[in-house]
Design an enzyme around this catalytic site. Structure first.
Site, PDB file in Angstrom:
ATOM      1  N   ASP A 160       0.827  -1.362   0.164  1.00 21.17           N
ATOM      2  CA  ASP A 160       0.159  -0.036   0.002  1.00 21.17           C
ATOM      3  C   ASP A 160       0.763   1.138   0.105  1.00 21.17           C
ATOM      4  OD1 ASP A 160      -2.184   1.780   0.046  1.00 21.17           O
ATOM      5  OD2 ASP A 160      -2.469   1.370   2.203  1.00 21.17           O
ATOM      6  N   ASP A 184      -1.659  -3.117   6.656  1.00 19.06           N
ATOM      7  CA  ASP A 184      -2.044  -2.979   8.002  1.00 19.06           C
ATOM      8  C   ASP A 184      -3.238  -2.666   8.559  1.00 19.06           C
ATOM      9  OD1 ASP A 184      -2.498  -0.459   6.494  1.00 19.06           O
ATOM     10  OD2 ASP A 184      -1.293   0.896   7.734  1.00 19.06           O
ATOM     11  N   ASP A 232      -7.307  -5.059   4.296  1.00 16.98           N
ATOM     12  CA  ASP A 232      -5.941  -5.717   3.814  1.00 16.98           C
ATOM     13  C   ASP A 232      -5.983  -7.184   4.180  1.00 16.98           C
ATOM     14  OD1 ASP A 232      -4.925  -3.147   2.755  1.00 16.98           O
ATOM     15  OD2 ASP A 232      -3.671  -2.798   4.561  1.00 16.98           O
TER      16      ASP A 232
END
Length: 427
Positions: free
Chosen positions: A42, A242, A246
């Site tokens: 990300d 995180d 996800d």
């Protein structure tokens, strides 16, 4: 043989990883990390600092700056997103009091909406504005495009379907991201950036970090699809995440890495948990995995060679030719020595240092403001004083610096600036 050679190395390898604040869930994860070919990451909070700030507020004609930030802060009071925190902080700095929020809805990947003072407020991406059929100002569109090209995030504000203003937020790239990306690429790993930001913003960040594959305007559920698509192409895929969104991608990946500051759900679905947010820890985890597998192979060879030599001799295979026959006492000693060799070799992992495997990275800077050899020497000294720099070569014409080492690019630029000159990464 494998029953003795493998578990000891894995146990010591996982222990060494724990000393480096890398928590590995099981032996499969320790072994699979070294085989990764792609790593999906990300942007926010991983490649960037995850602490964006409002850098510009541009209202439309007839609307004040404080009114824009007041409405934006009012609607963001119901959100826990990092962009929301930045807007609320901007309101506090300007001593703006937000209005009560009577309803709130997070629109996945695009923004938020709610009711403030009896009006419907939408705050988010250009895509959200288009969905709500909000007419956008041409001048603000040009500003948004320009700032997005500089890695900023444009956020639009509309009230009852009419545009009220544009906020520009910027989340600086982490200083260690340059080094982390280089380290991973040196290991032969291709990075794939997935982000909900606009294509222009995502491309700007990726270009600065040297990441070729970018998926922008990605909804949280689409990260799972990206991981699956790479796996279907035959790649071994790692995922760094995180957040709650996800978790599916972390579970699907061949090896999932959860940053320690992430949510409990992300950590539970990951194979490896990292202390802190830096991608450098991912590289270190992969280095430990590779070192452990090498150690296992060495142990297998060590244990196997004793048996290859000892068993034929104990069986008398060489007796007719040489008269050699391995007495049982020596055979027992050889087996014991085999175990000592395996244990001793495995314990070498206790002293493994991932940074020793890092290859020097070459970073080229364009430097302006130098006029003489004295300036060249000043820039050279400034660069070589940056931690991680092994060597700096500076030329007056055409005004370039080639830095070799493991330093952060941002730190190099800051060092040149502090010395009184200007620098930027060479394209």
């Amino acid at each position: 043989i494998r029953d003795r050679a493998t578990p000891i190395a894995i146990m010591v390898g996982m222990g060494r990883a724990a000393q480096l604040n890398i928590l590995i869930r099981n032996s499969d994860a320790l072994q699979s990390a070294s085989h990764l070919s792609h790593l999906v990451v990300d942007k926010t909070g991983t490649l960037t600092q995850g602490r964006p700030t409002v850098t510009q507020i541009r209202p439309v004609a007839g609307v004040g700056v404080k009114e824009v930030i007041r409405l934006a802060a009012s609607i963001e009071a119901g959100s826990a997103h990092p962009l929301a925190a930045a807007i609320l902080q901007a309101a506090q700095r300007q001593q703006v009091v937000s209005a009560p929020l009577t309803s709130f809805e997070a629109i996945e990947g695009r923004g938020v909406c709610g009711r403030v003072e009896g009006k419907t407020v939408h705050l988010g991406s250009r895509q959200l504005m288009q969905e709500q059929q909000v007419a956008l100002s041409e001048s603000l569109l040009q500003l948004a495009a320009s700032e997005a090209g500089k890695a900023a995030t444009p956020v639009w504000l509309a009230v009852d379907g009419r545009l009220k203003g544009l906020l520009i937020l910027k989340d600086p790239i982490r200083r260690d991201s340059y080094r982390a990306v280089s380290m991973l690429q040196q290991r032969g790993i291709s990075l794939v950036m997935c982000t909900g930001d606009s294509q222009a913003t995502a491309t700007a960040v990726a270009r600065e970090l040297g990441i070729a594959a970018v998926h922008s305007e990605v909804l949280p559920a689409d990260k799972l699809a990206v991981v699956k698509a790479l796996q279907q192409q035959g790649h071994r895929v790692g995922m760094v995440g995180d957040g709650i969104n996800d978790a599916p991608a972390l579970a699907q990946a061949d090896t999932g890495f959860a940053v320690g500051s992430g949510t409990d759900v992300a950590i539970q679905n990951a194979d490896i948990t990292l202390a802190g947010d830096s991608l450098i820890n991912v590289s270190h985890a992969i280095a430990i995995s590779s070192a452990t597998l090498r150690n296992i192979n060495q142990n297998l060879f060590g244990a196997f060679i004793y048996n290859v030599i000892g068993i034929p001799m104990a069986a008398g295979a060489l007796f007719t030719l040489t008269g050699w026959l391995l007495p049982p006492m020596f055979a027992s000693a050889a087996m014991a020595l085999s175990s000592v060799t395996v244990v001793t070799n495995a314990n070498r992992l206790r002293f493994f240092n991932p940074t020793n495997e890092e290859n020097p990275v070459s970073i080229r800077l364009n430097v302006t403001g130098m006029t003489c050899a004295h300036c060249v020497n000043n820039v050279k000294k400034a660069l070589e004083a940056v931690p991680g720099v092994a060597q700096a070569e500076v030329t007056l014409e055409p005004g370039e610096a080639l830095v070799t080492g493991a330093a952060d690019a941002t730190a190099l630029v800051e060092a040149v600036t502090t010395a009184g000159y200007s620098a930027e990464l060479a394209g």
